[in-house]
Enzyme design. Sequence first.
Site, PDB file in Angstrom:
ATOM      1  CG  HIS A  66      -0.391   0.378   2.580  1.00  0.00           C
ATOM      2  ND1 HIS A  66      -0.136  -0.558   3.451  1.00  0.00           N
ATOM      3  CD2 HIS A  66      -0.213   1.546   2.986  1.00  0.00           C
ATOM      4  CE1 HIS A  66       0.484   0.162   4.418  1.00  0.00           C
ATOM      5  NE2 HIS A  66       0.269   1.287   4.234  1.00  0.00           N
ATOM      6  CG  ASP A 111       0.069  -4.115   2.737  1.00  0.00           C
ATOM      7  OD1 ASP A 111       0.519  -3.523   1.651  1.00  0.00           O
ATOM      8  OD2 ASP A 111      -0.214  -3.237   3.625  1.00  0.00           O
ATOM      9  CB  SER A 205       3.188   1.855   6.253  1.00  0.00           C
ATOM     10  OG  SER A 205       1.964   1.835   6.637  1.00  0.00           O
TER      11      SER A 205
END
Length: 261
Positions: A66, A111, A205
Site C-alpha cells: 500500500h 500487503d 508502514s
Amino acid sequence: MLLLLLLTSAFVLVPWTGAGEIIGGREVKPHSRPYMAYLIIQNGSKPFFSCGGFLIRPDAVLSAAHCVDKKGITVILGAHNIRGRERSQQKFRVRQWVIHPKYSRDGFKNDIVLLKLKPKARINKNVQLISIPRRMERVIVGTKCEVAGWGWTSVPGHTTNVMREVELKVQKEEICQNLFKNYQRQSMICVGGDSSKKASYKGDSGGPLICKKKAHGIVSHGRERHPSPEVYTNISYFEPWIREQLRKFALQELPDSPSYN
Ligand SMILES: *[C@@H]1O[C@H](CO)[C@@H](O)[C@H](O)[C@H]1NC(C)=O
Ligand SMILES: *[C@@H]1O[C@H](CO)[C@@H](O)[C@H](O)[C@H]1NC(C)=O
C-alpha cells in the site's frame, strides 16, 4: 523544506487504516538496525509521503504494497536522522518492484512488495541484511518483538527525524478478527493491544516486525484512533513468493555499474 512538505502530506495521504509510526517507544541507538530502509514515495517529481522497509538481500528491499501502488520510489539505507546529511546514507532510485499479484487495497490483503535495488547496496557496518523466516516458521502468541521506523510518535501527529523503536507482543488472532473485518489468519499477524499504548503508526508502514532476530512481519494497517492492536503482513506465509521473486531479480541482473560510490 522538502521533508517538511513530505511529512505534512503524510498526514493526509498515508492510509492509516494503513499502519505507519512508533508510539510509546524510544530513539534507537544510531545504526543499531542497519537493515532499515526509509522510503520516499513520489507522485511524479513531488515527494508524497514516507514509509519504512528493510533490506533482505543487497539488491532487495521488502515493504508494504500500500506504500507503493504505482508511484515513484526512492530508498535510503544507512540512515538514522533522515533530515541529516549522514555519510552513512545510500540512496537509490527504484526502477523495478513487484507488488503481490493478490494485493487488495480493500482490507490490505497480501500487503507486500519487493523493491529491486540497482546498483546493489554496499554492505558495511551501517547497511546490513535481516533474515526472514522459512515457510512454516511461526511466531506464537505472547512472543516479544520489536518494530522500528520514522513515523508518527503520537496519534495527534508528532513526527520524528530519527529512527525510533518499540517492543510489542504477538496477540491472539481472534482479537484482530473481531476488530478488522478483512483479517486473514494465515497471511496476517495480530500485534500489540494488551492494554498497552505502544504501536507503530502512520509513516511506519512497510517496516519490519522483528522477532528473535528475524523479520516476521511487515507493518500494514491499524485503526486511526486506536493504533493498537494492529495488523502486520505474515512474512512466513509469503516466503515461497519472496524466494521466487528474488530468483527472478537475479536472472535479470546486469553487471553493476562500477561508478557508484
Ligand atoms: C499526482 O500529481 C498529478 C500532477 O501533479 C496530480 O494531478 C494528481 O492528482 C496527483 N495524484 C495524487 C494521488 O495526488
Ligand atoms: C504465518 O504463516 C505461517 C506459514 O503459513 C503459519 O504457519 C502461521 O500460523 C502464520 N501466522 C503466524 C502468526 O505466524
